[in-house]
Design an enzyme around this catalytic site. Structure first.
Site, PDB file in Angstrom:
ATOM      1  CG  ASP A   8      41.782  53.105  48.394  1.00 60.38           C
ATOM      2  OD1 ASP A   8      41.621  53.272  47.164  1.00 60.38           O
ATOM      3  OD2 ASP A   8      41.059  52.366  49.077  1.00 60.38           O
ATOM      4  CG  ASP A 129      30.296  54.082  47.990  1.00 60.20           C
ATOM      5  OD1 ASP A 129      30.761  53.521  46.991  1.00 60.20           O
ATOM      6  OD2 ASP A 129      30.759  55.143  48.468  1.00 60.20           O
TER       7      ASP A 129
END
Length: 240
Positions: A8, A129
């Protein structure tokens, strides 16, 4: 089952957010290229990159870093975060990645998503998500009224063959994946499912593999030493 170690990116560093909260961040490495090389040396064949700056609306400021990673390792690389128009998708593909994950745009601009799926048939995935069963967009800040499973069930008919599903409540919590959700997702014909969020142990990997889940993204558990990449890869093979 394929294992995707996660990098990330935030301001050029390798970080992890706790449940997507940008103020709850841990920096794990200053050099993302070295982190990718380290995963490759440990036996990785895939890499999952999230451009957190782009996801937050700060533009593709990590594009050069992503390009450097892609040119430094021989891995299948997928990138998500901030791919909200045709130009941003093209930028990621031009940087050398193999697959671009579309999130918010798949909800807000389905026509463009379908067009991209036709233009890049093997290089587009949709990231879904979910918070409490609803699709969340814009870096998890906006929860829509869309039912996550109904939204996913329609994807193969739109030309999308790969979905990355994240249960937000499990992300970064080291509590294991939502197995019931993945069991349901695995039953959708024509869909390749990649699990994200909460994958912590070899047992988690084996359980997902036995369901027929194509891949698992592992981040915090690797960085915190809960599981090694070699253990994850071996568990994925055992579950077949």
């Amino acid at each position: 089952m394929e294992i995707y170690p996660a990098i990330d990116l935030l301001a050029g560093e390798v970080v992890r957010l706790r449940q997507g909260v940008y103020t709850d961040v841990t920096v794990y490495a200053k050099d993302p290229v070295e982190a990718a090389k380290n995963f490759a040396a440990q036996g990785a064949t895939n890499l999952h990159i999230v451009d957190l700056d782009a996801a937050r609306g700060r533009g593709q400021i990590n594009l050069k870093t992503i390009e450097a990673i892609a040119s430094s390792v021989k891995l299948f690389i997928e990138v998500g975060g901030g791919a909200r128009d045709k130009a941003s998708v093209a930028n990621y593909i031009s940087s050398g990645v193999d697959r671009v994950i579309i999130g918010s745009m798949a909800v807000e601009n389905p026509e463009m998503t379908d067009e991209l799926a036709r233009e890049y048939p093997s290089a587009i995935a949709v990231g879904v998500d979910a918070r409490d069963g609803r699709v969340a967009i814009h870096g998890w800040r906006v929860v829509t009224e869309l039912d996550a499973f109904e939204f996913i069930e329609a994807l193969p008919g739109r030309g999308v063959s790969t979905v990355i599903y994240t249960d937000i409540s499990r992300d970064g919590m080291l509590e294991g994946p939502n197995i019931a959700s993945y069991e349901r997702l695995a039953s959708i014909p024509g869909l390749q499912v990649i699990a994200s969020g909460g994958v912590t142990s070899a047992g988690d990997v084996r359980a997902l593999s036995k369901l027929g889940i194509h891949g698992a993204i592992i981040g915090k558990a690797l960085y915190d030493g809960r599981i090694t990449l070699a253990e994850a890869i071996a568990a994925g093979r055992e579950g077949i």
